[in-house]
Write an enzyme that holds these catalytic residues in place. Structure first.
Site, mmCIF file in Angstrom:
data_model
loop_
_atom_site.group_PDB
_atom_site.id
_atom_site.type_symbol
_atom_site.label_atom_id
_atom_site.label_comp_id
_atom_site.label_asym_id
_atom_site.label_seq_id
_atom_site.Cartn_x
_atom_site.Cartn_y
_atom_site.Cartn_z
ATOM 1 N N SER A 461 12.698 -6.593 7.291
ATOM 2 C CA SER A 461 12.459 -6.154 8.569
ATOM 3 C C SER A 461 12.695 -7.591 9.260
ATOM 4 C CB SER A 461 11.253 -5.765 8.794
ATOM 5 O OG SER A 461 10.977 -4.490 8.428
ATOM 6 N N CYS A 664 4.197 -0.373 9.487
ATOM 7 C CA CYS A 664 5.270 -1.266 8.629
ATOM 8 C C CYS A 664 4.351 -1.488 7.394
ATOM 9 C CB CYS A 664 6.048 -2.339 9.216
ATOM 10 S SG CYS A 664 7.345 -3.233 8.376
ATOM 11 N N ASP A 709 8.195 2.250 9.444
ATOM 12 C CA ASP A 709 9.350 1.391 8.751
ATOM 13 C C ASP A 709 8.763 0.965 7.286
ATOM 14 O OD1 ASP A 709 11.303 -0.034 7.749
ATOM 15 O OD2 ASP A 709 11.025 -1.861 9.452
ATOM 16 N N TRP A 711 8.402 1.058 2.815
ATOM 17 C CA TRP A 711 9.131 0.965 1.581
ATOM 18 C C TRP A 711 8.080 1.364 0.460
ATOM 19 C CZ3 TRP A 711 8.148 -3.052 4.847
ATOM 20 C CH2 TRP A 711 7.426 -3.922 4.256
#
Length: 711
Positions: A461, A664, A709, A711
Site C-alpha cells: 500500500s 487495512c 485492503d 492480505w
C-alpha cells in the site's frame, strides 16, 4: 496564386502523414523486439507456434497443436497459474491427455459454443479484492457474465448454447472477504445456465484458513477420479515429460550484451547505461530512484522500513490508496543454497537457452540467460513446498532412502504438515534434509523451471499522497523474519529483507548478520554514481477516499496497515491547508508499545484533534483523532477492535453522518474481528439484533462505504 512558407509547411506535414500511414508495418512500426516475447531470443512469454489470423481462437489452437484439454487461469500473484499448470501436467502424465495451459487474456470466447464435445476446458480462477476478477481475467469475466452474452451461433441462453462444453473448475479465494470466491462461483453459475457440463464437483480453495494447497489437492484427486470414469480414461504410471528444453550455450559468456542476467526484457537489456524506455507497466518496470530510507522501529529484534522513491519523468501516475509493485529478487544465501543442492554451483554462470518443446508452452523469462540468473530473479525458490512437488521430484532422488522419504512425506498430509509446513522449509532446505546433504543433481533444470512458481512482484500500500507530491511514492514495510519453534533457521521474507538490505546500502550502513542481495542489480545497473534505484510499477486500487473531502472517515490499520492512511491523512491535511473543509478523520492504530513501534506518531501530532477544540471547525491542525491500542503495555492485550467498542457511540454517530470505514492489514484475524466489532456496535447503539447489525455492515460493503485492503 502565391504559396507562402506556412502553406508549404502544412502541405509537407500532410504529405508526410499520408506517407507514414501507408508505409506503417513495412517501413516503420515493425513489431519491436524490445519487449517480452516479441523477439526470437526474447523468450519471456513466447511460444513456439504461429497461429496467424486465428491466434485468439482457442479452438484453432487446440486443433492445430493436437490438444484435447486446455486449462485457463485467472491469476494475480501466480498461484492460480501454478495450479493450472500442475493440473494440466498431471492430466498428461497420469492419463496421457494432450494438455495445455492458457491465460484467459490471450483468447476470445465468442466461439465457445463451438468447443468440441470430445475436448475438455478447465478454469482455475482467483478472486481478487472484493470478489473482483484478476487483472488478466477482466475482459473474459465481463464477457461471460454479461446479461446479453451471445456466441457465434446466435442461440439464446434458453437454448443452452454451451451444451457441448465439458469443463472442470477450481476457484481461489479468501473467506475474509465478503464475496468469497465470487469469480469462480459466478462463472460456475453462468456455465450451468448456458448448459455446460461440469465433470466432477465444483472446487475452491481458501487462503483465509491457510488451506489453499490441501483444498486444491483434495479437489484434484476427486476430479481425476470423476474424469477417469466420465471419459473412460486409462491411467498410466506418471512419468515426467518436459515441455521445455534447456541447452547450454558453450560459446556464449554471461558478459555478452545478448545474455540476460536479470533484465526483465530486451527493453532493459538494450538500455546500456541509459534509462529503459516506457511506458512502464507490469511487464516493464521503472527503475525508481531511492530518495529516503529510514528505520521506523526502535527495537533490537524487529525492523520496519519507510522507503521513498522518485518517479518524476517516468510517466507513472498514482492516486492516494494505490499499490506499489516492488520487483524483488532472491537473497545471495538462498540462491547459493538452491544451486548447491542441485549440483549447479560450478555452472552457476554458464549461459543456457530455454525453448518450448510443446508449441503451446511458454518460457516465463527472457533467454539466453544463466543458471544463477534464473534462480536469483525468476524463480520463487523461497516459497512453501507443495506435497505434489515432493512426490514428483522423488523420481530424481540421489538414493533410494531419499526417494522413499520424499514419497512418504508427499503422500501423508499430517506428516508433511508437522515436518515441513510448520517449519517453513523451502525447497532447497527440505531436499537437503531429506537426502542428508546429498546433492540432487539428477533433477533436470527444466523440471525446476516448470515446477516452481515464477518470482512475482510484491505489492505494498502506498503511504504517500499524490495530491501532496505526485512524483514521490513511499511505502512502509515490516521486515519479515520468522524462526519456527524448534527450528535452527530463520525464514526471511524475500522482498522485505531486500528492502532492509537496500536501506542499509543506501545509508552506507555495515551489517554482517542480515540477508544480502545483489543491490547493484544486473550488470550493476541499479546503482550509478548519482542514484540507487529499484524496479517498480504502480497498480491501481479501489481503496479510495470519498469523493467529498467533507465526508467523515474511520480508518483501522494496526502495524503497517496504517500505510495507506498516512496517505489519506496527508491528503486531507493538504486539502484543509488550501481552505477546503474536511470531515472528521478517526484513526485506530495498533502496535506493541509507545516506545518501540508506534510508527508515524510524530506526524499525527500536527493534525490531531485536541479536546478543547471539540466543537470547533476541523481544519489542517485539528481534523484528526487517533486512538492507539498498545497490545503489550498491560496484562490484558488490547487490540484495535477493543478500542472500536470503547468508542461505540462516537463511531455510530459518524456512521449516521455518512462516514466511510477503511480497514487495512491482516485478513485472517484482525479484519474479521473488526467487522464483527462493527456489527456489534451498530446492533447495540441502534437497539437492533446482531443479525441486523451484520446485514448493515454487509450493505455498507456492497455500497463501497466499508472498504478493505487486507492480505
Amino acid at each position: 496564386m502565391a504559396v507562402d512558407l506556412l502553406d508549404i509547411i502544412v502541405l509537407s506535414v500532410i504529405l508526410l502523414g499520408t506517407l507514414a500511414y501507408f508505409t506503417k508495418g513495412s517501413l516503420w512500426a515493425v513489431e519491436s523486439e524490445d519487449f517480452p516475447g516479441s523477439g526470437s531470443n526474447a523468450g519471456f512469454g513466447s511460444s513456439a507456434g504461429d497461429e496467424g489470423d486465428n491466434d485468439r481462437s482457442i479452438i484453432y489452437k487446440l486443433e492445430k497443436n493436437d490438444k484435447s484439454v486446455v486449462i485457463f487461469y485467472g491469476s494475480q500473484t501466480g498461484t492460480a497459474e501454478d495450479y493450472a499448470s500442475r493440473l494440466a501436467k498431471e492430466a498428461s502424465s497420469r492419463f496421457g491427455l494432450k494438455t495445455m495451459t492458457a491465460d484467459v487474456e490471450d483468447y476470445d470466447f465468442e466461439n465457445l459454443d463451438q468447443f468440441p464435445e470430445d475436448k475438455v476446458i478447465g478454469f482455475v480462477m482467483a478472486s481478487y479484492g472484493e470478489g473482483e476478477p484478476t487483472d488478466n481475467a477482466v475482459a473474459f469475466y465481463e464477457f461471460i457474465t454479461s446479461e446479453d452474452v451471445s456466441f457465434s451461433n446466435g442461440e439464446s441462453v434458453d437454448e443452452k448454447p454451451l451444451r457441448n462444453l465439458n469443463y472442470v473448475i477450481f476457484g481461489l479465494g479468501n473467506n475474509t472477504y465478503e464475496h468469497f470466491n465470487a469469480v469462480s462461483r459466478n462463472l460456475e453459475k453462468v456455465l450451468q445456465k448456458l448448459g455446460a457440463n461440469r465433470i466432477g464437483r465444483y472446487g475452491e480453495g481458501d487462503d483465509g484458513n491457510g488451506t489453499m494447497e490441501e483444498d486444491y489437492l483434495e479437489w484434484k484427486d476427486d476430479i481425476f477420479a470423476d474424469w477417469k470414469q466420465a471419459k473412460g480414461l486409462d491411467e498410466q504410471d506418471a512419468v515426467y515429460e518436459p515441455v521445455l528444453k534447456v541447452t547450454p550455450l558453450i560459446d556464449e559468456v554471461a558478459e555478452s550484451d545478448s545474455v540476460f542476467v536479470g533484465e526483465v526484457n530486451k527493453n532493459h537489456l538494450s538500455a546500456g547505461n541509459g534509462p529503459a524506455k516506457g511506458p512502464f507497466t507490469a511487464s516493464n518496470p521503472y527503475l525508481a530512484k531511492v530518495v529516503k530510507s529510514t528505520e521506523l522501529f526502535n527495537s533490537d529484534s524487529r525492523n520496519c522500513i519507510h522507503l521513498e522513491l522518485d518517479i518524476s519523468g517516468s510517466g507513472l501516475r498514482y492516486t492516494t490508496g494505490d499499490h506499489l509493485a516492488f520487483w524483488s529478487q532472491n537473497s545471495n544465501e538462498e540462491v547459493e543454497r538452491f544451486l548447491s543442492i542441485f549440483g549447479l554451483t560450478e555452472s552457476a554462470n554458464e549461459v543456457i537457452d530455454v525453448k518450448a518443446i510443446d508449441p503451446t508452452a511458454k518460457v516465463r523469462f527472457p533467454v539466453p540467460t544463466t543458471y544463477d540468473t534464473v534462480v536469483r530473479y525468476y524463480l520463487e525458490i523461497n516459497g512453501p513446498v507443495s506435497r505434489q512437488l515432493l512426490s514428483s521430484i522423488a523420481a530424481f532422488a540421489p538414493n533410494e532412502t531419499a526417494k522413499e522419504d520424499a514419497l512418504k512425506l508427499g503422500s501423508n498430509k499430517e506428516l508433511f504438515h508437522s515436518s515441513v509446513t510448520q517449519h517453513y522449509l523451502n525447497t532447497a532446505r527440505l531436499l537437503a534434509q531429506i537426502s542428508r546433504g546429498a546433492v540432487w543433481d539428477k533433477v533436470p533444470f527444466a523440471f525446476l523451471i516448470e515446477s516452481l512458481q515464477h518470482l512475482q512482484p510484491r505489492y505494498y500500500s502506498i503511504s504517500s499522497s499524490s495530491l501532496v507530491n505526485k512524483d514521490l511514492i513511499s511505502i512502509t514495510a515490516a521486515v519479515e523474519s520468522i524462526q519456527p519453534e524448534g527450528s535452527d533457521h530463520v525464514l526471511k521474507g524475500v522482498a522485505t529483507n531486500y528492502i532492509f538490505d537496500l536501506k542499509k546500502s543506501f545509508n552506507k550502513e555495515i551489517s554482517t548478520k542480515d540477508a544480502k542481495y545483489n543491490i547493484a542489480g544486473p550488470r550493476g545497473k541499479y546503482i550509478t554514481e548519482t542514484a540507487t534505484t529499484v524496479p517498480i510499477h504502480v497498480r491501481h486500487s479501489n481503496f479510495k477516499l470519498p469523493s467529498s473531502p467533507q465526508k467523515p472517515i474511520i480508518m483501522i490499520g494496526p502495524g503497517t496497515g496504517v500505510a495507506p492512511f498516512r496517505g489519506f491523512i496527508h491528503e486531507r491535511a493538504a486539502q484543509a491547508a488550501k481552505g477546503t473543509p474536511v470531515g472528521k478523520s478517526l484513526l485506530f492504530f495498533g502496535c506493541r508499545n509507545r516506545t518501540e513501534d508506534n510508527i508515524y506518531a510524530d506526524e499525527w501530532v500536527k493534525y490531531t484533534h485536541e479536546p478543547e477544540n471539540k466543537n470547533g471547525p476541523f481544519n489542517e491542525t485539528n481534523f484528526l483523532q487517533v486512538e492507539t491500542a498498545f497490545s503489550r503495555e498491560s496484562a490484558q492485550k488490547v487490540y484495535v477492535q477493543h478500542l472500536l467498542e470503547q468508542k461505540a457511540a462516537y463511531i455510530d454517530e459518524l456512521l449516521k453522518q455518512g462516514a466511510f470505514v477503511y480497514v487495512c492489514g491482516d485478513a485472517q484475524r484482525m479484519a474479521r474481528d473488526v467487522q464483527s466489532a462493527l456489527a456489534r456496535i451498530i446492533s447495540s447503539q441502534r437497539n437492533i439484533s446482531l443479525e441486523k447489525g451484520e446485514e448493515t455492515v454487509k450493505a455498507m460493503k456492497a455500497q463501497n462505504i466499508y472498504q478493505e485492503d487486507v492480505w
